[in-house]
Design an enzyme around this catalytic site. Structure first.
Site, PDB file in Angstrom:
ATOM      1  N   LYS A  21     -76.456 -26.984   4.300  1.00 47.51           N
ATOM      2  CA  LYS A  21     -77.933 -25.796   5.061  1.00 47.51           C
ATOM      3  C   LYS A  21     -76.921 -24.923   6.166  1.00 47.51           C
ATOM      4  O   LYS A  21     -76.996 -23.335   5.871  1.00 47.51           O
ATOM      5  CB  LYS A  21     -78.497 -25.570   5.280  1.00 47.51           C
ATOM      6  CG  LYS A  21     -79.536 -26.796   4.866  1.00 47.51           C
ATOM      7  CD  LYS A  21     -80.630 -27.751   4.587  1.00 47.51           C
ATOM      8  CE  LYS A  21     -81.045 -28.295   5.656  1.00 47.51           C
ATOM      9  NZ  LYS A  21     -80.008 -29.790   5.857  1.00 47.51           N
ATOM     10  N   ARG A  96     -89.051 -28.757   7.201  1.00 50.79           N
ATOM     11  CA  ARG A  96     -88.761 -29.794   7.238  1.00 50.79           C
ATOM     12  C   ARG A  96     -90.557 -31.041   6.649  1.00 50.79           C
ATOM     13  O   ARG A  96     -90.404 -31.946   6.783  1.00 50.79           O
ATOM     14  CB  ARG A  96     -88.600 -30.484   8.051  1.00 50.79           C
ATOM     15  CG  ARG A  96     -86.971 -31.120   7.780  1.00 50.79           C
ATOM     16  CD  ARG A  96     -86.225 -30.629   9.377  1.00 50.79           C
ATOM     17  NE  ARG A  96     -85.372 -31.586   9.602  1.00 50.79           N
ATOM     18  CZ  ARG A  96     -84.293 -31.324   9.723  1.00 50.79           C
ATOM     19  NH1 ARG A  96     -84.069 -29.678   9.470  1.00 50.79           N
ATOM     20  NH2 ARG A  96     -83.359 -31.734   9.845  1.00 50.79           N
ATOM     21  N   ARG A 135     -67.614 -33.758  10.520  1.00 47.89           N
ATOM     22  CA  ARG A 135     -68.693 -32.485  10.739  1.00 47.89           C
ATOM     23  C   ARG A 135     -68.163 -32.638  12.452  1.00 47.89           C
ATOM     24  O   ARG A 135     -68.148 -33.074  13.460  1.00 47.89           O
ATOM     25  CB  ARG A 135     -69.754 -32.507  10.766  1.00 47.89           C
ATOM     26  CG  ARG A 135     -70.631 -31.356  11.943  1.00 47.89           C
ATOM     27  CD  ARG A 135     -72.055 -30.473  11.168  1.00 47.89           C
ATOM     28  NE  ARG A 135     -72.683 -31.899  11.242  1.00 47.89           N
ATOM     29  CZ  ARG A 135     -73.895 -32.148  10.281  1.00 47.89           C
ATOM     30  NH1 ARG A 135     -74.217 -30.470  10.299  1.00 47.89           N
ATOM     31  NH2 ARG A 135     -74.531 -33.003  10.164  1.00 47.89           N
ATOM     32  N   ARG A 167     -71.372 -33.543  16.920  1.00 46.40           N
ATOM     33  CA  ARG A 167     -73.011 -34.324  17.085  1.00 46.40           C
ATOM     34  C   ARG A 167     -73.573 -34.806  17.156  1.00 46.40           C
ATOM     35  O   ARG A 167     -72.937 -36.402  16.617  1.00 46.40           O
ATOM     36  CB  ARG A 167     -73.815 -33.709  15.943  1.00 46.40           C
ATOM     37  CG  ARG A 167     -74.288 -32.183  16.284  1.00 46.40           C
ATOM     38  CD  ARG A 167     -75.342 -31.280  15.330  1.00 46.40           C
ATOM     39  NE  ARG A 167     -76.169 -32.446  14.428  1.00 46.40           N
ATOM     40  CZ  ARG A 167     -76.710 -31.376  13.510  1.00 46.40           C
ATOM     41  NH1 ARG A 167     -76.398 -30.722  13.011  1.00 46.40           N
ATOM     42  NH2 ARG A 167     -77.495 -32.832  12.962  1.00 46.40           N
ATOM     43  N   ARG A 178     -81.623 -40.493   9.467  1.00 51.76           N
ATOM     44  CA  ARG A 178     -82.108 -38.313   8.950  1.00 51.76           C
ATOM     45  C   ARG A 178     -81.944 -38.297   7.115  1.00 51.76           C
ATOM     46  O   ARG A 178     -83.143 -37.953   6.736  1.00 51.76           O
ATOM     47  CB  ARG A 178     -81.075 -38.149   9.873  1.00 51.76           C
ATOM     48  CG  ARG A 178     -81.113 -37.759  11.164  1.00 51.76           C
ATOM     49  CD  ARG A 178     -79.869 -36.759  11.228  1.00 51.76           C
ATOM     50  NE  ARG A 178     -79.847 -35.555  11.332  1.00 51.76           N
ATOM     51  CZ  ARG A 178     -78.567 -36.047  11.288  1.00 51.76           C
ATOM     52  NH1 ARG A 178     -77.096 -36.460  11.588  1.00 51.76           N
ATOM     53  NH2 ARG A 178     -77.877 -34.221  10.395  1.00 51.76           N
TER      54      ARG A 178
HETATM   55  P1  AP5 Z   1     -73.288 -28.408   7.641  1.00 48.85           P
HETATM   56  O1  AP5 Z   1     -73.794 -27.170   7.074  1.00 48.85           O
HETATM   57  O2  AP5 Z   1     -73.393 -28.422   8.851  1.00 48.85           O
HETATM   58  O3  AP5 Z   1     -74.883 -28.347   6.763  1.00 48.85           O
HETATM   59  P2  AP5 Z   1     -76.573 -28.854   6.804  1.00 48.85           P
HETATM   60  O4  AP5 Z   1     -76.767 -29.056   5.799  1.00 48.85           O
HETATM   61  O5  AP5 Z   1     -76.676 -27.874   8.141  1.00 48.85           O
HETATM   62  O6  AP5 Z   1     -76.772 -30.400   7.850  1.00 48.85           O
HETATM   63  P3  AP5 Z   1     -77.512 -30.407   9.224  1.00 48.85           P
HETATM   64  O7  AP5 Z   1     -76.962 -32.424   9.386  1.00 48.85           O
HETATM   65  O8  AP5 Z   1     -76.950 -29.566  10.584  1.00 48.85           O
HETATM   66  O9  AP5 Z   1     -78.540 -31.315   8.688  1.00 48.85           O
HETATM   67  P4  AP5 Z   1     -79.821 -30.999   9.587  1.00 48.85           P
HETATM   68  O10 AP5 Z   1     -81.381 -30.913   8.406  1.00 48.85           O
HETATM   69  O11 AP5 Z   1     -80.356 -32.804   9.305  1.00 48.85           O
HETATM   70  O12 AP5 Z   1     -79.716 -30.689  10.862  1.00 48.85           O
HETATM   71  P5  AP5 Z   1     -80.379 -29.996  11.932  1.00 48.85           P
HETATM   72  O13 AP5 Z   1     -79.455 -29.610  12.875  1.00 48.85           O
HETATM   73  O14 AP5 Z   1     -81.243 -28.876  10.842  1.00 48.85           O
HETATM   74  O15 AP5 Z   1     -72.487 -29.172   6.918  1.00 48.85           O
HETATM   75  C1  AP5 Z   1     -71.588 -30.186   6.909  1.00 48.85           C
HETATM   76  C2  AP5 Z   1     -70.701 -31.030   6.899  1.00 48.85           C
HETATM   77  O16 AP5 Z   1     -70.391 -30.082   5.642  1.00 48.85           O
HETATM   78  C3  AP5 Z   1     -69.760 -29.168   7.737  1.00 48.85           C
HETATM   79  O17 AP5 Z   1     -68.598 -30.246   8.269  1.00 48.85           O
HETATM   80  C4  AP5 Z   1     -69.322 -28.478   6.922  1.00 48.85           C
HETATM   81  O18 AP5 Z   1     -67.902 -28.205   7.508  1.00 48.85           O
HETATM   82  C5  AP5 Z   1     -68.805 -28.843   5.909  1.00 48.85           C
HETATM   83  N1  AP5 Z   1     -69.745 -28.598   4.065  1.00 48.85           N
HETATM   84  C6  AP5 Z   1     -70.360 -28.446   4.393  1.00 48.85           C
HETATM   85  N2  AP5 Z   1     -70.591 -27.803   2.953  1.00 48.85           N
HETATM   86  C7  AP5 Z   1     -69.333 -27.765   2.539  1.00 48.85           C
HETATM   87  C8  AP5 Z   1     -69.203 -28.285   0.847  1.00 48.85           C
HETATM   88  N3  AP5 Z   1     -69.500 -27.054   0.476  1.00 48.85           N
HETATM   89  N4  AP5 Z   1     -67.719 -28.319   0.237  1.00 48.85           N
HETATM   90  C9  AP5 Z   1     -67.186 -29.018   1.888  1.00 48.85           C
HETATM   91  N5  AP5 Z   1     -67.317 -29.269   3.290  1.00 48.85           N
HETATM   92  C10 AP5 Z   1     -68.553 -28.619   3.441  1.00 48.85           C
HETATM   93  O19 AP5 Z   1     -81.356 -31.148  12.858  1.00 48.85           O
HETATM   94  C11 AP5 Z   1     -81.061 -32.176  13.495  1.00 48.85           C
HETATM   95  C12 AP5 Z   1     -82.133 -32.843  13.862  1.00 48.85           C
HETATM   96  O20 AP5 Z   1     -83.094 -31.674  15.006  1.00 48.85           O
HETATM   97  C13 AP5 Z   1     -82.981 -33.194  13.306  1.00 48.85           C
HETATM   98  O21 AP5 Z   1     -83.024 -34.588  13.008  1.00 48.85           O
HETATM   99  C14 AP5 Z   1     -84.345 -33.238  14.165  1.00 48.85           C
HETATM  100  O22 AP5 Z   1     -84.740 -33.943  14.619  1.00 48.85           O
HETATM  101  C15 AP5 Z   1     -84.531 -31.832  14.870  1.00 48.85           C
HETATM  102  N6  AP5 Z   1     -84.873 -30.608  14.268  1.00 48.85           N
HETATM  103  C16 AP5 Z   1     -84.141 -29.649  13.599  1.00 48.85           C
HETATM  104  N7  AP5 Z   1     -85.410 -29.178  13.120  1.00 48.85           N
HETATM  105  C17 AP5 Z   1     -86.457 -29.212  12.848  1.00 48.85           C
HETATM  106  C18 AP5 Z   1     -87.906 -28.896  12.458  1.00 48.85           C
HETATM  107  N8  AP5 Z   1     -87.905 -28.320  11.408  1.00 48.85           N
HETATM  108  N9  AP5 Z   1     -89.052 -30.434  12.128  1.00 48.85           N
HETATM  109  C19 AP5 Z   1     -88.493 -31.011  12.700  1.00 48.85           C
HETATM  110  N10 AP5 Z   1     -87.726 -31.426  13.606  1.00 48.85           N
HETATM  111  C20 AP5 Z   1     -86.735 -30.777  13.485  1.00 48.85           C
END
Ligand code: AP5
Length: 221
Positions: A21, A96, A135, A167, A178
């Site tokens: 994402k 979410r 990552r 991270r 997660r």
């Molecule tokens: P990446 O693009 O970083 O993946 P992502 O889907 O963004 O994954 P996240 O782990 O960041 O999502 P998340 O939803 O758990 O975390 P968030 O920060 O929102 O890609 C992952 C890796 O793969 C990278 O290294 C990239 O280079 C690689 N990659 C990508 N695409 C690729 C491809 N096609 N081929 C090969 N490699 C690829 O949330 C973190 C925390 O914050 C949550 O756990 C929660 O505690 C809190 N939080 C955030 N939002 C909320 C909310 N709305 N409500 C409540 N808590 C929240």
């Protein structure tokens, strides 16, 4: 460049941790000149700045649990209010939960806007785990991968030269939590948005450029 019909559009990127994402959201935002709003990035910035919200969120994030809905909704509403209403927005990691999605509808309706597309990025769990383990993130939000998308200089952001970080919530036990939280609390949004006719499924398993092409087609820009 932005297209002619994108004024005020609101697109949600939905999908498991690690599905891409953030990677795709940053590119989409740059290419369309829309705001890319990642609640994970907003929370990490608040934590870095040492705000009460950031310190409160830390305990949930470190455990791999969701930050409470009311905290997130207020954060997003404040962020949206500071943005020109005609600017397209890509939400990444928000909403979410179903209550967050309902609250987003209310916040947008008050501004005469609505979610008009939800792109569900999908990939098998073993792919997600491999991506997350490789990552590395820049403090500014750009995401790399030591296996699939490495920086030009080892450990440093191509844009800013800042050291890349692993991270805190990317450790295997937290990743398992997660993923479980995603299945329990976020996956119900698939049915929620499908019932509204807004859902587009995007195969997130291919390479970054291939997924991006599918996503652009799904966004319709
Ligand atoms: P990446 O693009 O970083 O993946 P992502 O889907 O963004 O994954 P996240 O782990 O960041 O999502 P998340 O939803 O758990 O975390 P968030 O920060 O929102 O890609 C992952 C890796 O793969 C990278 O290294 C990239 O280079 C690689 N990659 C990508 N695409 C690729 C491809 N096609 N081929 C090969 N490699 C690829 O949330 C973190 C925390 O914050 C949550 O756990 C929660 O505690 C809190 N939080 C955030 N939002 C909320 C909310 N709305 N409500 C409540 N808590 C929240």
């Amino acid at each position: 460049m932005s297209g002619a019909n994108d004024e005020g559009r609101v697109v949600v990127l939905l999908g498991s941790p690690g599905v891409g994402k953030g990677t795709q959201g940053v590119r989409l935002g740059r290419d369309l000149d829309w705001a890319h709003v990642s609640t994970g990035d907003l929370l990490r910035a608040a934590l870095k700045a040492g705000t009460p919200l950031g310190l409160e969120a830390k305990k949930y994030m470190d455990a791999g649990e969701l930050v409470p809905d009311d905290v997130i909704v207020d954060l997003v509403a404040e962020h949206l209010a500071a943005m020109p209403a005609e600017r397209g927005v890509i939400f990444d990691g928000f909403p979410r939960t179903v209550p967050q999605a309902e609250a987003l509808d209310d916040v947008l309706a008050a501004a005469g806007r609505r979610v008009d597309r939800v792109c569900l990025l999908e990939a098998p769990e073993e792919v997600l785990v491999k991506r997350i383990s490789g990552r590395r993130s820049s403090p500014g939000g750009r995401v790399y991968n030591i296996h699939f998308d490495p920086p030009k200089r080892d450990g440093l952001c191509d844009d800013t030269g800042e050291p890349l970080i692993h991270r805190a919530d990317d450790h295997p036990d937290t990743v398992r939590t997660r993923l479980a939280v995603y299945h329990e609390l976020t996956a119900p949004l698939v049915g929620f948005y499908d019932a509204k006719g807004l859902l587009a499924r995007v195969n997130g398993e291919g390479g970054i450029h291939e997924v991006y092409a599918s996503l652009r087609a799904a966004v319709g820009e």
